[in-house]
Scaffold this motif. Structure first.
Motif, PDB file in Angstrom:
ATOM      1  N   THR A  71       3.980   2.195   6.281  1.00 44.45           N
ATOM      2  CA  THR A  71       3.795   2.634   4.905  1.00 44.45           C
ATOM      3  C   THR A  71       4.824   3.708   4.604  1.00 44.45           C
ATOM      4  O   THR A  71       5.381   4.318   5.512  1.00 44.45           O
ATOM      5  CB  THR A  71       2.359   3.143   4.669  1.00 44.45           C
ATOM      6  OG1 THR A  71       2.155   3.385   3.270  1.00 44.45           O
ATOM      7  CG2 THR A  71       2.074   4.411   5.452  1.00 44.45           C
ATOM      8  N   SER A  72       5.088   3.913   3.310  1.00 43.72           N
ATOM      9  CA  SER A  72       6.148   4.815   2.880  1.00 43.72           C
ATOM     10  C   SER A  72       5.617   5.890   1.939  1.00 43.72           C
ATOM     11  O   SER A  72       4.674   5.663   1.174  1.00 43.72           O
ATOM     12  CB  SER A  72       7.257   4.048   2.140  1.00 43.72           C
ATOM     13  OG  SER A  72       7.914   3.138   2.965  1.00 43.72           O
ATOM     14  N   THR A  73       6.279   7.051   1.973  1.00 42.52           N
ATOM     15  CA  THR A  73       6.076   8.120   0.988  1.00 42.52           C
ATOM     16  C   THR A  73       7.433   8.778   0.741  1.00 42.52           C
ATOM     17  O   THR A  73       8.431   8.412   1.350  1.00 42.52           O
ATOM     18  CB  THR A  73       5.088   9.195   1.479  1.00 42.52           C
ATOM     19  OG1 THR A  73       5.652   9.856   2.637  1.00 42.52           O
ATOM     20  CG2 THR A  73       3.734   8.608   1.839  1.00 42.52           C
ATOM     21  N   SER A  74       7.453   9.789  -0.122  1.00 43.25           N
ATOM     22  CA  SER A  74       8.653  10.616  -0.255  1.00 43.25           C
ATOM     23  C   SER A  74       8.259  12.072  -0.411  1.00 43.25           C
ATOM     24  O   SER A  74       7.162  12.390  -0.904  1.00 43.25           O
ATOM     25  CB  SER A  74       9.519  10.170  -1.436  1.00 43.25           C
ATOM     26  OG  SER A  74       9.129  10.800  -2.638  1.00 43.25           O
ATOM     27  N   VAL A  80       4.508  -0.674   3.173  1.00 40.80           N
ATOM     28  CA  VAL A  80       3.777  -0.718   1.906  1.00 40.80           C
ATOM     29  C   VAL A  80       4.000   0.604   1.163  1.00 40.80           C
ATOM     30  O   VAL A  80       3.890   1.687   1.733  1.00 40.80           O
ATOM     31  CB  VAL A  80       2.274  -0.936   2.150  1.00 40.80           C
ATOM     32  CG1 VAL A  80       1.499  -0.869   0.837  1.00 40.80           C
ATOM     33  CG2 VAL A  80       2.033  -2.275   2.849  1.00 40.80           C
ATOM     34  N   TRP A  81       4.332   0.507  -0.114  1.00 40.22           N
ATOM     35  CA  TRP A  81       4.358   1.680  -0.982  1.00 40.22           C
ATOM     36  C   TRP A  81       3.068   1.683  -1.792  1.00 40.22           C
ATOM     37  O   TRP A  81       2.805   0.765  -2.542  1.00 40.22           O
ATOM     38  CB  TRP A  81       5.564   1.640  -1.932  1.00 40.22           C
ATOM     39  CG  TRP A  81       5.628   2.903  -2.741  1.00 40.22           C
ATOM     40  CD1 TRP A  81       5.022   3.159  -3.940  1.00 40.22           C
ATOM     41  CD2 TRP A  81       6.307   4.100  -2.367  1.00 40.22           C
ATOM     42  NE1 TRP A  81       5.277   4.428  -4.348  1.00 40.22           N
ATOM     43  CE2 TRP A  81       6.059   5.035  -3.404  1.00 40.22           C
ATOM     44  CE3 TRP A  81       7.073   4.487  -1.273  1.00 40.22           C
ATOM     45  CZ2 TRP A  81       6.570   6.336  -3.358  1.00 40.22           C
ATOM     46  CZ3 TRP A  81       7.582   5.765  -1.238  1.00 40.22           C
ATOM     47  CH2 TRP A  81       7.336   6.673  -2.274  1.00 40.22           C
ATOM     48  N   GLY A 115       4.723  -2.672  -3.409  1.00 33.67           N
ATOM     49  CA  GLY A 115       3.362  -2.279  -3.737  1.00 33.67           C
ATOM     50  C   GLY A 115       3.175  -2.317  -5.245  1.00 33.67           C
ATOM     51  O   GLY A 115       4.039  -2.772  -5.982  1.00 33.67           O
ATOM     52  N   MET A 116       2.038  -1.816  -5.716  1.00 33.37           N
ATOM     53  CA  MET A 116       1.768  -1.882  -7.149  1.00 33.37           C
ATOM     54  C   MET A 116       0.964  -0.680  -7.614  1.00 33.37           C
ATOM     55  O   MET A 116       0.138  -0.121  -6.885  1.00 33.37           O
ATOM     56  CB  MET A 116       1.003  -3.154  -7.507  1.00 33.37           C
ATOM     57  CG  MET A 116      -0.415  -3.210  -6.991  1.00 33.37           C
ATOM     58  SD  MET A 116      -1.370  -4.623  -7.625  1.00 33.37           S
ATOM     59  CE  MET A 116      -1.642  -4.165  -9.336  1.00 33.37           C
ATOM     60  N   ALA A 117       1.219  -0.282  -8.850  1.00 32.72           N
ATOM     61  CA  ALA A 117       0.361   0.680  -9.531  1.00 32.72           C
ATOM     62  C   ALA A 117      -0.800  -0.086 -10.158  1.00 32.72           C
ATOM     63  O   ALA A 117      -0.608  -1.139 -10.758  1.00 32.72           O
ATOM     64  CB  ALA A 117       1.143   1.430 -10.595  1.00 32.72           C
ATOM     65  N   ASP A 133      -0.305   9.814 -13.472  1.00 32.31           N
ATOM     66  CA  ASP A 133      -1.122   8.750 -14.056  1.00 32.31           C
ATOM     67  C   ASP A 133      -1.085   7.447 -13.261  1.00 32.31           C
ATOM     68  O   ASP A 133      -2.088   6.733 -13.190  1.00 32.31           O
ATOM     69  CB  ASP A 133      -0.652   8.457 -15.482  1.00 32.31           C
ATOM     70  CG  ASP A 133      -1.191   9.459 -16.486  1.00 32.31           C
ATOM     71  OD1 ASP A 133      -2.082  10.242 -16.111  1.00 32.31           O
ATOM     72  OD2 ASP A 133      -0.718   9.459 -17.635  1.00 32.31           O
ATOM     73  N   LYS A 134       0.057   7.109 -12.703  1.00 31.73           N
ATOM     74  CA  LYS A 134       0.232   5.798 -12.073  1.00 31.73           C
ATOM     75  C   LYS A 134      -0.067   5.895 -10.578  1.00 31.73           C
ATOM     76  O   LYS A 134       0.570   6.643  -9.858  1.00 31.73           O
ATOM     77  CB  LYS A 134       1.651   5.280 -12.294  1.00 31.73           C
ATOM     78  CG  LYS A 134       2.072   5.227 -13.754  1.00 31.73           C
ATOM     79  CD  LYS A 134       1.164   4.336 -14.599  1.00 31.73           C
ATOM     80  CE  LYS A 134       1.665   4.278 -16.036  1.00 31.73           C
ATOM     81  NZ  LYS A 134       0.751   3.518 -16.915  1.00 31.73           N
ATOM     82  N   ARG A 135      -1.037   5.133 -10.142  1.00 31.72           N
ATOM     83  CA  ARG A 135      -1.526   5.230  -8.765  1.00 31.72           C
ATOM     84  C   ARG A 135      -1.052   4.024  -7.945  1.00 31.72           C
ATOM     85  O   ARG A 135      -1.479   2.905  -8.161  1.00 31.72           O
ATOM     86  CB  ARG A 135      -3.051   5.328  -8.742  1.00 31.72           C
ATOM     87  CG  ARG A 135      -3.562   6.635  -9.371  1.00 31.72           C
ATOM     88  CD  ARG A 135      -5.076   6.725  -9.355  1.00 31.72           C
ATOM     89  NE  ARG A 135      -5.540   8.004  -9.865  1.00 31.72           N
ATOM     90  CZ  ARG A 135      -5.762   9.095  -9.134  1.00 31.72           C
ATOM     91  NH1 ARG A 135      -5.566   9.033  -7.820  1.00 31.72           N
ATOM     92  NH2 ARG A 135      -6.180  10.215  -9.687  1.00 31.72           N
ATOM     93  N   PHE A 136      -0.153   4.282  -7.003  1.00 33.44           N
ATOM     94  CA  PHE A 136       0.395   3.265  -6.114  1.00 33.44           C
ATOM     95  C   PHE A 136      -0.264   3.272  -4.738  1.00 33.44           C
ATOM     96  O   PHE A 136       0.031   2.416  -3.909  1.00 33.44           O
ATOM     97  CB  PHE A 136       1.899   3.494  -5.906  1.00 33.44           C
ATOM     98  CG  PHE A 136       2.788   2.900  -6.959  1.00 33.44           C
ATOM     99  CD1 PHE A 136       3.324   1.631  -6.806  1.00 33.44           C
ATOM    100  CD2 PHE A 136       3.104   3.625  -8.101  1.00 33.44           C
ATOM    101  CE1 PHE A 136       4.170   1.089  -7.765  1.00 33.44           C
ATOM    102  CE2 PHE A 136       3.950   3.091  -9.068  1.00 33.44           C
ATOM    103  CZ  PHE A 136       4.474   1.818  -8.901  1.00 33.44           C
ATOM    104  N   GLY A 137      -1.112   4.229  -4.435  1.00 33.25           N
ATOM    105  CA  GLY A 137      -1.553   4.444  -3.065  1.00 33.25           C
ATOM    106  C   GLY A 137      -2.620   3.486  -2.577  1.00 33.25           C
ATOM    107  O   GLY A 137      -3.418   2.955  -3.343  1.00 33.25           O
TER     108      GLY A 137
END
Length: 454
Positions: free
Chosen positions: A25-28, A409-410, A366-368, A423-427
């Protein structure tokens, strides 16, 4: 707006993938860490966010997910999901608050602990050196428009990898050069928020140049498994009209072909050079051999497709106006169409046109989603269906002999989604941005089940 059908579990299994295939999985950094902690300097995202109108509700990453203080629990979530790898980024401003010169030891110490924490949990660390965070002190002298900054970047890359390079599984120089270049310097949607074709054209060359200088600096340290992460969309003309076909070819050239051409062919696409060549920095041709220095892998970020038509263009404009259109496919909360087949097409095209047998990794997908925490749970079955469809494309690519080695996965957790705020949740993990409580979603549990199945 068409929505994705819900699906409670993955239909693909871990056993269908090669034994050595890596799931992660990825983050920044700026999206999760909290830039106000640990002696971190200002980045252009701090200043961009402080300008009214740039970010929803003028939100910023000063606290973000408070990962700076909660990293141990976050790594436990990666481990407990059964994920083998974690792709993270370092913040240039945290390591070098002024972008060059003095190093913030507290910042390097944080990443040192983070890497050791992954290894202690059996998680392979995959480092990205730049995920859109330019120190403000360097932005003040032109940022990526200034050739001198490419040398400062190489110094930063060397400082980070001298400390961490012996323990990370891979290193990427940049995340998504198209976003750094066109989205940020031509469309103005991301920091530094410019709308200037000359600036974008210069950045389109200086980012690959900075990449090459960082690669050379890391090779001099004896480091291996070096690459870069580029983003791609499946781009097609909306219709068969000459205007749409022309606009789509330009969009595809800028988005998909420009950076690959430099990295793997030592040349930028001739049709795009014809359009923006007068804005490129003087003597750019002399850098191309360095830019095409060999890499060990390529990262691919993929989310959606684009259907392009031509808008009204004034005579003398360098680029045709490109209009993105929506088809009849389901869409995510980002209003991006869900088109898994595009991932398979992109993988095959990259292999056949540019990379051959070079290992590839899907570094973001991934998706929001409109996720709601209800009675302590988040039932994001749409995300399960989205990932499942893209996993199938990855399997099909492997069956075709494409050297796909990993899938990240993002994203691990909901976070600061840049100009769209929180607002946009990708997690796969829900974050309460008041209490910072983490709640694994249905997608997290389904992925854990899929990865643990024999």
């Amino acid at each position: 707006m068409p929505v994705l059908a819900r699906q409670p579990a993955f239909t693909v299994s871990r056993g269908q993938f090669p034994d050595d295939f890596v799931f992660g999985t990825s983050t920044s950094a700026y999206q999760i860490e909290g830039s106000s902690f640990g002696g971190c300097g200002l980045s252009h995202w701090d200043t961009f966010s402080a300008t009214p109108g740039n970010v929803v509700r003028s939100e910023n990453g000063s606290i973000a997910c408070d990962h700076y203080h909660r990293w141990e629990g976050d790594l436990d979530l990666v481990r407990d999901a059964g994920l083998q790898a974690y792709r993270f980024s370092t913040s240039w401003a945290r390591v070098m608050p002024k972008g060059c010169g003095a190093i913030n030891q507290e910042g390097l110490d944080f990443y040192d602990k983070l890497v050791d924490g992954m290894l202690e949990r059996g998680i392979a660390p995959h480092l990205t050196l730049y995920h859109w965070e330019m120190p403000s002190a360097l932005e003040a002298i032109g940022g990526w428009r200034n050739r001198d900054v490419t040398d400062h970047y190489a110094d930063y890359a060397q400082a980070v990898t001298k400390r961490l390079g012996d323990r990370v599984a891979s290193i990427a120089t940049f995340n998504e050069p198209w976003c750094i270049t066109w989205y940020s310097h031509y469309y103005g949607a991301h920091a530094p928020g410019l709308r200037d074709i000359c600036a974008a054209s210069r950045v389109a060359h200086f980012v690959p140049l900075a990449h090459s200088k960082a690669i050379a600096a890391m090779r001099a340290l004896g480091l291996k498994n070096l690459g870069i992460v580029c983003n791609f969309e499946h781009i097609s003309p909306l219709d068969n009209s000459p205007g749409s076909i022309k606009a789509a070819k330009v969009a595809e050239g800028i988005y998909n072909r420009w950076f690959l051409g430099g990295l793997f062919k030592a040349e930028y696409p001739a049709d795009i050079v014809d359009l923006i060549g007068t804005h490129l920095p003087s003597g750019w041709e002399q850098d191309m051999a360095d830019i095409a220095a060999p890499l060990d892998w390529l990262g691919i970020n993929y989310y959606t497709r684009a259907l392009i038509s031509e808008g009204d263009t004034q005579p003398g404009n360098a680029l045709p106006i490109q209009v993105g259109n929506k088809g009849d496919l389901p869409r995510t909360e980002m209003d991006w169409e869900v088109y898994p087949e595009g991932l398979g097409n992109i993988l095959e095209w990259i292999r056949d046109t540019y990379t051959g047998d070079l290992p590839l990794a899907i570094t973001e997908n991934g998706m929001a989603n409109k996720d709601k925490l209800v009675n302590g749970a988040v039932d994001d079955q749409e995300r399960i269906a989205y990932l499942d469809a893209h996993f199938k494309q990855a399997l099909a690519a492997i069956d075709k002999g494409i050297p796909l080695r990993a899938y990240f996965v993002w994203s691990l957790m909901d976070n600061f989604e840049w100009a769209l705020g929180y607002d946009k949740r990708f997690g796969m993990v829900h974050v309460d941005f008041d209490s910072f409580e983490r709640t694994p979603k249905a997608s997290y549990h389904a992925l854990r089940t899929m990865l643990s199945a024999l």
